[in-house]
Design a protein around this motif. Structure first.
Motif, PDB file in Angstrom:
ATOM      1  N   TYR A  88     -22.096  19.878 -35.136  1.00 35.13           N
ATOM      2  CA  TYR A  88     -23.440  19.258 -34.795  1.00 35.13           C
ATOM      3  C   TYR A  88     -24.121  20.343 -34.100  1.00 35.13           C
ATOM      4  O   TYR A  88     -23.882  21.008 -33.081  1.00 35.13           O
ATOM      5  CB  TYR A  88     -23.007  17.877 -33.905  1.00 35.13           C
ATOM      6  N   ASN A  89     -25.417  20.456 -34.498  1.00 32.96           N
ATOM      7  CA  ASN A  89     -26.184  21.366 -34.054  1.00 32.96           C
ATOM      8  C   ASN A  89     -27.667  20.804 -34.177  1.00 32.96           C
ATOM      9  O   ASN A  89     -28.312  20.751 -35.268  1.00 32.96           O
ATOM     10  CB  ASN A  89     -26.253  22.825 -35.021  1.00 32.96           C
ATOM     11  N   GLN A  90     -28.254  20.347 -32.966  1.00 29.36           N
ATOM     12  CA  GLN A  90     -29.618  19.723 -33.258  1.00 29.36           C
ATOM     13  C   GLN A  90     -30.390  20.411 -32.059  1.00 29.36           C
ATOM     14  O   GLN A  90     -30.336  19.718 -30.717  1.00 29.36           O
ATOM     15  CB  GLN A  90     -29.279  18.182 -33.162  1.00 29.36           C
ATOM     16  N   ILE A 101     -25.645  25.882 -28.478  1.00 34.63           N
ATOM     17  CA  ILE A 101     -24.839  27.097 -29.240  1.00 34.63           C
ATOM     18  C   ILE A 101     -24.322  26.243 -30.397  1.00 34.63           C
ATOM     19  O   ILE A 101     -23.501  25.346 -30.449  1.00 34.63           O
ATOM     20  CB  ILE A 101     -23.578  27.216 -28.191  1.00 34.63           C
ATOM     21  N   ALA A 102     -25.025  26.735 -31.618  1.00 33.31           N
ATOM     22  CA  ALA A 102     -24.621  26.342 -32.870  1.00 33.31           C
ATOM     23  C   ALA A 102     -23.180  25.913 -33.267  1.00 33.31           C
ATOM     24  O   ALA A 102     -22.750  24.717 -33.870  1.00 33.31           O
ATOM     25  CB  ALA A 102     -25.364  26.847 -33.923  1.00 33.31           C
ATOM     26  N   VAL A 103     -22.223  26.716 -32.716  1.00 34.39           N
ATOM     27  CA  VAL A 103     -20.785  26.479 -33.312  1.00 34.39           C
ATOM     28  C   VAL A 103     -20.073  25.797 -32.311  1.00 34.39           C
ATOM     29  O   VAL A 103     -18.909  25.222 -32.540  1.00 34.39           O
ATOM     30  CB  VAL A 103     -19.944  27.990 -33.182  1.00 34.39           C
ATOM     31  N   THR A 131     -18.742  32.972 -38.575  1.00 34.30           N
ATOM     32  CA  THR A 131     -19.562  32.104 -39.496  1.00 34.30           C
ATOM     33  C   THR A 131     -19.919  30.798 -38.486  1.00 34.30           C
ATOM     34  O   THR A 131     -19.310  30.028 -38.583  1.00 34.30           O
ATOM     35  CB  THR A 131     -19.168  31.661 -40.699  1.00 34.30           C
ATOM     36  N   GLY A 132     -21.010  30.757 -38.211  1.00 32.73           N
ATOM     37  CA  GLY A 132     -21.585  29.585 -37.316  1.00 32.73           C
ATOM     38  C   GLY A 132     -21.460  28.281 -38.174  1.00 32.73           C
ATOM     39  O   GLY A 132     -20.987  27.220 -37.550  1.00 32.73           O
ATOM     40  N   SER A 133     -21.748  28.408 -39.475  1.00 33.29           N
ATOM     41  CA  SER A 133     -21.791  26.987 -40.326  1.00 33.29           C
ATOM     42  C   SER A 133     -20.369  26.903 -40.974  1.00 33.29           C
ATOM     43  O   SER A 133     -20.111  26.085 -41.343  1.00 33.29           O
ATOM     44  CB  SER A 133     -22.758  27.200 -41.584  1.00 33.29           C
ATOM     45  N   GLY A 134     -19.471  27.658 -40.485  1.00 40.05           N
ATOM     46  CA  GLY A 134     -18.121  28.110 -41.037  1.00 40.05           C
ATOM     47  C   GLY A 134     -17.461  26.587 -41.356  1.00 40.05           C
ATOM     48  O   GLY A 134     -18.066  25.614 -41.694  1.00 40.05           O
TER      49      GLY A 134
HETATM   50  C1  NAG Z   1     -29.044  25.247 -35.587  1.00 41.73           C
HETATM   51  O1  NAG Z   1     -30.244  24.684 -35.577  1.00 41.73           O
HETATM   52  C2  NAG Z   1     -31.297  25.304 -35.487  1.00 41.73           C
HETATM   53  C3  NAG Z   1     -32.484  24.530 -35.137  1.00 41.73           C
HETATM   54  O2  NAG Z   1     -32.472  23.164 -35.218  1.00 41.73           O
HETATM   55  C4  NAG Z   1     -31.343  26.359 -36.531  1.00 41.73           C
HETATM   56  O3  NAG Z   1     -32.274  27.549 -36.436  1.00 41.73           O
HETATM   57  C5  NAG Z   1     -30.017  27.062 -36.632  1.00 41.73           C
HETATM   58  O4  NAG Z   1     -29.966  27.970 -37.724  1.00 41.73           O
HETATM   59  C6  NAG Z   1     -28.857  26.257 -36.609  1.00 41.73           C
HETATM   60  N1  NAG Z   1     -27.633  27.081 -36.815  1.00 41.73           N
HETATM   61  C7  NAG Z   1     -26.732  26.838 -37.565  1.00 41.73           C
HETATM   62  C8  NAG Z   1     -25.419  27.613 -37.408  1.00 41.73           C
HETATM   63  O5  NAG Z   1     -26.758  25.784 -38.335  1.00 41.73           O
END
Ligand code: NAG
Ligand code: NAG
Ligand code: NAG
Ligand code: NAG
Length: 250
Positions: A133-135, A110-112, A188-191
């Protein structure tokens, strides 16, 4: 007659062993050999946005049987430019996992919710960098088997290039995990950067929060002898974590 009972007993035991999914299941909390890093509230407190530093490096994965995972990583890397200045990183992620027929395991976080605390003491002026962190992680395949030496279940994950990770050992079943839903919903996920770490809080409230969280789990510890020393240190772990974070944010 007695023999028949024995035979029946042996047969039912055998079928129990053969039919027992738990022999090969990912289900549970797994921890690397240091046995000091575990997923769950002892590693990350989502309410206070605190990553708590374990006493030794290691990693831990938890898996539910309904496709949720959680991971906790505490890694200390040698600094190539200066061996006296190791870089430490704490990573928390959770989300869902997919298991393909060919054995490939994909972790979709979960990206957020993912968090990283990066400490580079010789270059960051004593302030660790706390960030999202989103990996996505892909493991080409894995095995679960009983480790002959320790007598515990061992999970061996293989990275996407086929190289083995360090083996993990079953520590809890059911797993010890934070709630599996999104913990930090944002538009905003990247917020913006998480801000919690900047606020100062009283040590007492942090400790109380840690204790409250610890009771929110239905985890069952496996193999007393293997994890007992870790369990013994558990109480002090929270304090160590709080101490180091307090140091970082002061
Ligand atoms: C999180 O990472 C995935 C792939 O690793 C990507 O597709 C997604 O856009 C990323 N989400 C954010 C909110 O950065
Ligand atoms: C399984 O299939 C996926 C694509 O569907 C592939 O990326 C992966 O390498 C395969 N795993 C193995 C062990 O062959
Ligand atoms: C550390 O402090 C020095 C001097 O005050 C400054 O030049 C440098 O940019 C700082 N580094 C970081 C990562 O904040
Ligand atoms: C637990 O682990 C120890 C090794 O640390 C082993 O000797 C013992 O047999 C194990 N017990 C069970 C019930 O698996």
């Amino acid at each position: 007659m007695i023999e028949t009972y024995y035979i029946l007993a042996v047969l039912s035991l055998l079928s129990a062993v053969i039919c027992d999914d738990s022999q090969t299941s990912l289900y549970g909390t797994w921890s690397s050999k240091s046995n000091q890093v575990f997923t769950g509230p002892g590693f990350y407190d989502p309410v206070e946005e605190l990553l708590k530093e374990p006493s030794l490096p290691g990693l831990s994965f938890s898996f539910t049987d309904d496709q949720h995972f959680e991971e906790a990583i505490y890694q200390v890397k040698a600094n190539p430019r200066d061996p006296q200045c190791p870089i430490a990183v704490l990573i928390y992620q959770h989300g869902t996992y997919e298991l393909q027929d060919n054995g490939t395991l994909t972790l979709n976080p979960i990206a957020v919710d993912g968090r990283q605390l990066l400490s580079d003491p010789c270059n960051d002026n004593g302030t660790s960098v706390y960030s999202r962190y989103n990996q996505t992680e892909v493991y080409k395949w894995f095995t679960v088997q009983v480790n002959d030496y320790h007598g515990v279940y061992e999970l061996q994950l293989y990275q996407s290039d086929g190289s083995p990770m360090q083996p993990l050992y079953l520590a809890y079943r059911p797993p010890m995990m934070l709630p599996t839903e999104t913990l930090n919903p944002t538009n905003t996920g990247s917020g913006s950067q998480p801000s919690g770490s900047k606020q100062k809080r009283s040590l007492r409230s942090l400790v109380r929060r840690g204790l409250e969280n610890r009771h929110k789990t239905n985890a069952v510890k496996r193999n007393e002898s293997f994890v007992s020393s870790a369990w013994f240190k558990w109480g002090s772990l929270g304090l160590i974590g709080v101490g180091s974070i307090a140091f970082i944010i002061t």
